[in-house]
Design a protein around this motif. Structure first.
Motif, PDB file in Angstrom:
ATOM      1  N   THR A   1      79.097  13.551  17.138  1.00 50.80           N
ATOM      2  CA  THR A   1      77.647  13.614  17.079  1.00 50.80           C
ATOM      3  C   THR A   1      77.159  14.783  17.926  1.00 50.80           C
ATOM      4  O   THR A   1      77.788  15.132  18.929  1.00 50.80           O
ATOM      5  CB  THR A   1      77.013  12.306  17.577  1.00 50.80           C
ATOM      6  OG1 THR A   1      75.590  12.449  17.626  1.00 50.80           O
ATOM      7  CG2 THR A   1      77.521  11.950  18.963  1.00 50.80           C
ATOM      8  N   MET A   2      76.035  15.343  17.509  1.00 53.30           N
ATOM      9  CA  MET A   2      75.415  16.430  18.279  1.00 53.30           C
ATOM     10  C   MET A   2      74.246  15.910  19.117  1.00 53.30           C
ATOM     11  O   MET A   2      73.439  16.689  19.608  1.00 53.30           O
ATOM     12  CB  MET A   2      74.919  17.534  17.339  1.00 53.30           C
ATOM     13  CG  MET A   2      76.016  18.119  16.451  1.00 53.30           C
ATOM     14  SD  MET A   2      77.384  18.823  17.385  1.00 53.30           S
ATOM     15  CE  MET A   2      76.600  20.259  18.119  1.00 53.30           C
TER      16      MET A   2
ATOM     17  N   TRP B   1      79.805  11.018  30.522  1.00 59.23           N
ATOM     18  CA  TRP B   1      80.673  12.174  30.352  1.00 59.23           C
ATOM     19  C   TRP B   1      80.295  13.034  29.146  1.00 59.23           C
ATOM     20  O   TRP B   1      80.343  14.260  29.245  1.00 59.23           O
ATOM     21  CB  TRP B   1      82.129  11.721  30.250  1.00 59.23           C
ATOM     22  CG  TRP B   1      82.674  11.127  31.510  1.00 59.23           C
ATOM     23  CD1 TRP B   1      81.982  10.873  32.666  1.00 59.23           C
ATOM     24  CD2 TRP B   1      84.015  10.697  31.744  1.00 59.23           C
ATOM     25  NE1 TRP B   1      82.800  10.311  33.608  1.00 59.23           N
ATOM     26  CE2 TRP B   1      84.070  10.185  33.068  1.00 59.23           C
ATOM     27  CE3 TRP B   1      85.162  10.669  30.973  1.00 59.23           C
ATOM     28  CZ2 TRP B   1      85.228   9.684  33.625  1.00 59.23           C
ATOM     29  CZ3 TRP B   1      86.341  10.170  31.521  1.00 59.23           C
ATOM     30  CH2 TRP B   1      86.369   9.672  32.830  1.00 59.23           C
ATOM     31  N   PRO B   2      79.952  12.476  28.002  1.00 51.47           N
ATOM     32  CA  PRO B   2      79.593  13.344  26.876  1.00 51.47           C
ATOM     33  C   PRO B   2      78.383  14.229  27.163  1.00 51.47           C
ATOM     34  O   PRO B   2      78.386  15.426  26.829  1.00 51.47           O
ATOM     35  CB  PRO B   2      79.300  12.341  25.754  1.00 51.47           C
ATOM     36  CG  PRO B   2      80.127  11.150  26.091  1.00 51.47           C
ATOM     37  CD  PRO B   2      80.064  11.062  27.590  1.00 51.47           C
TER      38      PRO B   2
ATOM     39  N   ASN C   1      69.869  16.267  23.379  1.00 51.02           N
ATOM     40  CA  ASN C   1      69.277  15.633  24.550  1.00 51.02           C
ATOM     41  C   ASN C   1      69.202  16.572  25.756  1.00 51.02           C
ATOM     42  O   ASN C   1      68.805  16.157  26.842  1.00 51.02           O
ATOM     43  CB  ASN C   1      70.085  14.380  24.924  1.00 51.02           C
ATOM     44  CG  ASN C   1      69.320  13.452  25.841  1.00 51.02           C
ATOM     45  OD1 ASN C   1      68.092  13.368  25.777  1.00 51.02           O
ATOM     46  ND2 ASN C   1      70.034  12.763  26.709  1.00 51.02           N
ATOM     47  N   LEU C   2      69.625  17.828  25.586  1.00 49.69           N
ATOM     48  CA  LEU C   2      69.608  18.775  26.703  1.00 49.69           C
ATOM     49  C   LEU C   2      68.235  18.925  27.358  1.00 49.69           C
ATOM     50  O   LEU C   2      68.156  19.091  28.585  1.00 49.69           O
ATOM     51  CB  LEU C   2      70.105  20.149  26.225  1.00 49.69           C
ATOM     52  CG  LEU C   2      71.601  20.268  25.935  1.00 49.69           C
ATOM     53  CD1 LEU C   2      71.936  21.659  25.400  1.00 49.69           C
ATOM     54  CD2 LEU C   2      72.422  19.980  27.183  1.00 49.69           C
TER      55      LEU C   2
ATOM     56  N   VAL D   1      80.907  16.105  22.006  1.00 43.74           N
ATOM     57  CA  VAL D   1      80.459  15.603  20.697  1.00 43.74           C
ATOM     58  C   VAL D   1      80.766  14.113  20.562  1.00 43.74           C
ATOM     59  O   VAL D   1      80.720  13.566  19.455  1.00 43.74           O
ATOM     60  CB  VAL D   1      81.124  16.396  19.549  1.00 43.74           C
ATOM     61  CG1 VAL D   1      80.655  17.839  19.564  1.00 43.74           C
ATOM     62  CG2 VAL D   1      82.642  16.323  19.624  1.00 43.74           C
ATOM     63  N   GLY D   2      81.090  13.474  21.686  1.00 42.61           N
ATOM     64  CA  GLY D   2      81.356  12.042  21.677  1.00 42.61           C
ATOM     65  C   GLY D   2      80.149  11.244  22.131  1.00 42.61           C
ATOM     66  O   GLY D   2      79.025  11.740  22.184  1.00 42.61           O
ATOM     67  N   GLU D   3      80.377   9.991  22.480  1.00 40.62           N
ATOM     68  CA  GLU D   3      79.326   9.098  22.949  1.00 40.62           C
ATOM     69  C   GLU D   3      79.737   8.461  24.271  1.00 40.62           C
ATOM     70  O   GLU D   3      80.930   8.376  24.578  1.00 40.62           O
ATOM     71  CB  GLU D   3      79.053   7.992  21.913  1.00 40.62           C
ATOM     72  CG  GLU D   3      78.485   8.496  20.606  1.00 40.62           C
ATOM     73  CD  GLU D   3      78.262   7.366  19.608  1.00 40.62           C
ATOM     74  OE1 GLU D   3      78.805   6.263  19.854  1.00 40.62           O
ATOM     75  OE2 GLU D   3      77.564   7.589  18.605  1.00 40.62           O
TER      76      GLU D   3
END
Length: 289
Positions: A55-56, A252-253, A61-62, A41-43
């Motif tokens: 953030t979701m 990584w996010p 973006n999957l 849930v990070g950036e």
């Protein structure tokens, strides 16, 4: 008082016995998973890695990695069922037909490939399926330009070869526990061999079947090596996407969001396996070995 003291010592002994495994699971399973959820849930930081946020967007973006998900969700079940089609006759023979004095030897022959690195075995298949392997032999009989390596078929072949023992062993355990008197009773009651197999043998061995399918499916969901080597970068699994995101793109996010989704899919696979096993065999849960 004596009874309360005995109960207290029993509970204390139970806690002491469970403590090492509990600490191990918390430190090496629960805490890393919590970290992955936080990352998801990070950036992405400007220089790569993780930047704190909530953030979701990563989950939204999957679809950007839809090809990896699609390949995995198609080839993983197909590979698991291909393993099943090969493994069940082998396990059936070992458990119900093989002479008892040969049983351990045959089981050892099945397990022995696990003593060799999967990397080395996959490289061997690269040579067999490559231009100097089977295609070179077929060219002598007039079959030209046959491409085996870097195809979905090569990946499926590597999956069956690499994971076959994990499918054979649970099925063998279920069949070996089968009460032979049930087979005799079915035959005495006039059931045909096929009916006996479907109604008795297959039904009672279903926990082992579902265990094998679950083990292979869950491992294939994160498979990286076989698609990378036998697929040549043209057959992309989720595991390949994770390696790319964490080690190359350093996003990584987004990689964490994919990893969390992968864990969710694995849990769904286990739930379905247990439900199917309970529904059709009457077993409470899938037998694990």
């Amino acid at each position: 008082m004596r009874m309360h003291g005995s109960a207290f010592r029993h509970k204390l002994l139970t806690v002491l016995l469970l403590a090492p495994a509990t600490v191990w699971l918390v430190v090496f399973l629960v805490l890393p998973f919590v970290a992955i959820v936080v990352f998801s849930v990070g950036e992405r930081a400007p220089e790569g890695g993780y930047q704190a946020a909530f953030t979701m967007a990563q989950y939204a973006n999957l679809p950007a990695r839809a090809t990896a998900f699609w390949n995995t969700l198609i080839l993983a079940p197909v590979g698991a069922f291909a393993c099943l089609l090969v493994a069940y006759p082998v396990a059936y023979y070992l458990a119900l037909r093989a002479p008892e004095r040969w049983r351990l030897i045959l089981l050892a022959l099945i397990v022995i490939p696990f003593w060799t690195s999967l990397l080395m075995r996959t490289y061997a298949w690269m040579y067999i399926l490559g231009g100097r392997g089977i295609p070179a032999l077929l060219s002598y009989i007039g079959i030209e330009d046959l491409r085996l390596i870097n195809t979905p078929g090569a990946v499926l072949l590597g999956i069956v070869y690499g994971y076959l023992p994990l499918m054979i062993l649970p099925i063998y355990v279920s069949l070996e526990r089968l009460d032979r008197r049930l087979l005799e009773a079915s035959a005495d009651l006039g059931a045909k061999p096929l009916s006996t197999f479907v109604g008795v043998t297959l039904r009672l061995s279903l926990p082992g079947v579902m265990t094998g399918l679950s083990l292979v499916m869950i491992l294939l969901l994160g498979e990286y090596l076989i698609p990378s080597l036998l697929g040549g970068g043209k057959v992309f699994f989720i595991g390949n996407a994770l390696v790319d995101l964490f080690l190359q793109s350093r996003n990584w996010p987004f990689g964490s969001a994919i990893a969390v989704t992968l864990v969710f899919v694995s849990v769904v696979v286990l739930i379905i396996a247990n439900r199917v096993s309970t529904r059709f065999s009457g077993a409470r849960q899938v037998d694990l070995i």
